[in-house]
Design an enzyme around this catalytic site. Structure first.
Site, PDB file in Angstrom:
ATOM      1  CG  ASN A  15      -1.733   1.209   1.407  1.00  7.56           C
ATOM      2  OD1 ASN A  15      -1.771   2.055   0.510  1.00  7.56           O
ATOM      3  ND2 ASN A  15      -2.400   1.328   2.543  1.00  7.56           N
ATOM      4  CD1 TRP A  16       3.806   0.934  -2.449  1.00  6.88           C
ATOM      5  CD2 TRP A  16       3.719   1.661  -4.568  1.00  6.88           C
ATOM      6  NE1 TRP A  16       4.543   0.066  -3.214  1.00  6.88           N
ATOM      7  CE2 TRP A  16       4.511   0.479  -4.523  1.00  6.88           C
ATOM      8  CE3 TRP A  16       3.528   2.283  -5.805  1.00  6.88           C
ATOM      9  CZ2 TRP A  16       5.108  -0.069  -5.659  1.00  6.88           C
ATOM     10  CZ3 TRP A  16       4.122   1.733  -6.937  1.00  6.88           C
ATOM     11  CH2 TRP A  16       4.901   0.576  -6.863  1.00  6.88           C
ATOM     12  CE  LYS A  17      -0.227   3.245   4.660  1.00 10.34           C
ATOM     13  NZ  LYS A  17      -0.220   3.339   6.103  1.00 10.34           N
ATOM     14  CG  HIS A 107      -6.069   1.829   5.020  1.00 10.77           C
ATOM     15  ND1 HIS A 107      -5.661   2.776   5.923  1.00 10.77           N
ATOM     16  CD2 HIS A 107      -5.037   0.963   4.892  1.00 10.77           C
ATOM     17  CE1 HIS A 107      -4.420   2.489   6.309  1.00 10.77           C
ATOM     18  NE2 HIS A 107      -4.023   1.403   5.702  1.00 10.77           N
ATOM     19  CD  GLU A 109      -3.104   5.429   6.671  1.00 11.10           C
ATOM     20  OE1 GLU A 109      -3.052   5.487   5.435  1.00 11.10           O
ATOM     21  OE2 GLU A 109      -2.182   4.963   7.372  1.00 11.10           O
ATOM     22  CD  GLU A 180      -3.886  -2.670   7.118  1.00  7.80           C
ATOM     23  OE1 GLU A 180      -2.791  -2.961   6.628  1.00  7.80           O
ATOM     24  OE2 GLU A 180      -4.440  -1.569   6.931  1.00  7.80           O
ATOM     25  N   GLY A 186       1.887   2.089  10.805  1.00  7.60           N
ATOM     26  CA  GLY A 186       2.849   3.184  10.708  1.00  7.60           C
ATOM     27  C   GLY A 186       3.537   3.520  12.019  1.00  7.60           C
ATOM     28  CB  SER A 225       4.517  -2.049  12.246  1.00  8.49           C
ATOM     29  OG  SER A 225       4.145  -0.701  12.483  1.00  8.49           O
ATOM     30  N   GLY A 246       2.593  -1.234   4.359  1.00  5.96           N
ATOM     31  CA  GLY A 246       2.687   0.185   4.046  1.00  5.96           C
ATOM     32  C   GLY A 246       4.134   0.594   3.839  1.00  5.96           C
ATOM     33  N   GLY A 247       4.721   1.200   4.868  1.00  2.73           N
ATOM     34  CA  GLY A 247       6.053   1.787   4.769  1.00  2.73           C
ATOM     35  C   GLY A 247       7.098   0.887   4.130  1.00  2.73           C
TER      36      GLY A 247
HETATM   37  P1  PGA Z   1       2.470   0.137   7.683  1.00  6.36           P
HETATM   38  O1  PGA Z   1       1.027   0.385   7.022  1.00  6.36           O
HETATM   39  O2  PGA Z   1       3.010  -1.147   7.128  1.00  6.36           O
HETATM   40  O3  PGA Z   1       3.280   1.339   7.301  1.00  6.36           O
HETATM   41  O4  PGA Z   1       2.246   0.042   9.171  1.00  6.36           O
HETATM   42  C1  PGA Z   1       0.156  -0.684   6.770  1.00  6.36           C
HETATM   43  C2  PGA Z   1      -1.107  -0.194   6.105  1.00  6.36           C
HETATM   44  O5  PGA Z   1      -1.511   0.948   6.370  1.00  6.36           O
HETATM   45  O6  PGA Z   1      -1.711  -0.892   5.298  1.00  6.36           O
END
Ligand code: PGA
Length: 265
Positions: A15-17, A107, A109, A180, A186, A225, A246-247
Site C-alpha cells: 500500500n503505497w499510500k 482502510h 486512514e 490491521e 505506521g 508495521s 505500508g512503509g
Molecule cells: P504500515 O502500514 O506497514 O506502514 O504500518 C500498513 C497499512 O496501512 O496498510
C-alpha cells in the site's frame, strides 16, 4: 489452476499510500518485477504480489501488472457509486478501465481521516465486487478498544457491517480480508504473532459460521508495521495468509524480503 479461487491464496500487497510520483512508481514496480524470483512469477503463484499506487499512477505501472506483467494492481479506494455527479470520486469500472485488478476498501486512514463509516464501506465493497474487482477489506481496532479488551467484538462488528450488503455468492476468491490494528499502522509496533494469529482465527471462525466453506477459504492478511524482521514469525503463527504492507513496501529490498517470507513460511 484458477489462482483467483484458490483457497487461502497467499498475498503480499504494498500500500503505497500518498507516496511516489508516476515515474517513481513505475521505477519501483519495474524494480520489483526485475528482482522477484522466477518461481514466484509463475502463473500458479506461490504468493500473489500486489501494489497499490495512487489513482494517478495506476496506468503508469500498468506494464508491470496483470495481465501484461506479474503484479496485481490495486487502487487504494473506490467510490460506492459507478458514475454520476460525484465530484472527486472514481468508480469501480473506471478503476478497471485504468488497469486495476482490485481495490483496498475501509482502510483505517480512510475511516479516521475521511470519515468513512461502516455503511459507506459496505456499499463500496458491494459495488467493487459487482464490478468484478478484487477487494481487500480492512478491519481493525483502535488502541483504546484493544486496551478495553473489546477488540474481537469490534472487528467482528466491522465485518458484519461491511459484508451486510453481500449475497453468499460474493464471498468468493475476489474477497480478501486484511486485519490491521489501528495502533500498529505506521507505528513500528506490529501485533505480536500470537495476537495477530488469534484475531485471524476468530475472523475465520466467524466467516466459516456465516458463509461455510467459501468463508473459511478467504485469504486473511495481516497489516501494521510488517517488516523484513517480523514477517516470517507472523506467517509462522498460523492463520495468516500474507500481508498488507505500508512503509516497508516503498523499499524494494524490504518488500521483496517480506514477499519471500510469505512464500516460504
Ligand atoms: P504500515 O502500514 O506497514 O506502514 O504500518 C500498513 C497499512 O496501512 O496498510
Amino acid at each position: 489452476m484458477n489462482t483467483f479461487d484458490e483457497p487461502r491464496a497467499r498475498w503480499v500487497v504494498g500500500n503505497w499510500k500518498q507516496h511516489l510520483l508516476r515515474a517513481q512508481a513505475e521505477t519501483l514496480a519495474g524494480t520489483l518485477v526485475g528482482q522477484l524470483p522466477d518461481e514466484l512469477l509463475d502463473r500458479d503463484d506461490t504468493v500473489h504480489v500486489g501494489i497499490a499506487p495512487t489513482f494517478v499512477a495506476l496506468d503508469a505501472v500498468r506494464p508491470w501488472t496483470r495481465p501484461a506483467g506479474p503484479l496485481w494492481l490495486f487502487a487504494q479506494n473506490c467510490a460506492a457509486q459507478e458514475s454520476g455527479a460525484f465530484t472527486g470520486e472514481v468508480g469501480p469500472t473506471m478503476l478497471k478501465d485504468a488497469g486495476a485488478n482490485g481495490a483496498i476498501i475501509g482502510h483505517s486512514e480512510r475511516r479516521s481521516h475521511f470519515g468513512e463509516g461502516d455503511a459507506l464501506i459496505a456499499s463500496k465493497v458491494r459495488g467493487a465486487l459487482d464490478a468484478g474487482l478484487r477487494v481487500i477489506l480492512c478491519v481493525g481496532e483502535p488502541l483504546e478498544v484493544r486496551r478495553a479488551g473489546n477488540h474481537e467484538a469490534h472487528v467482528l462488528a466491522q465485518l458484519t457491517q461491511a459484508l451486510s450488503h453481500l449475497k453468499p455468492e460474493h464471498i468468493n476468491g475476489r474477497l480478501i480480508i486484511a486485519y490491521e490494528p489501528v495502533w500498529a499502522i505506521g507505528t513500528g509496533v506490529a501485533a505480536t504473532p500470537g495476537d495477530a494469529s488469534t484475531m485471524h482465527n476468530r475472523i475465520r471462525t466467524w466467516l466459516t459460521a456465516h458463509y461455510g466453506q467459501s468463508g473459511a477459504d478467504r485469504s486473511l492478511l495481516y497489516g501494521g508495521s510488517v517488516k523484513p524482521g517480523n514477517a516470517a514469525e507472523l506467517m509462522a503463527a498460523g492463520d495468516i495468509d500474507g500481508f498488507l504492507v505500508g512503509g516497508a513496501s516503498l523499499d524494494a529490498a524490504s518488500f521483496l524480503s517480506i514477499i519471500q517470507s510469505a512464500a516460504t513460511e
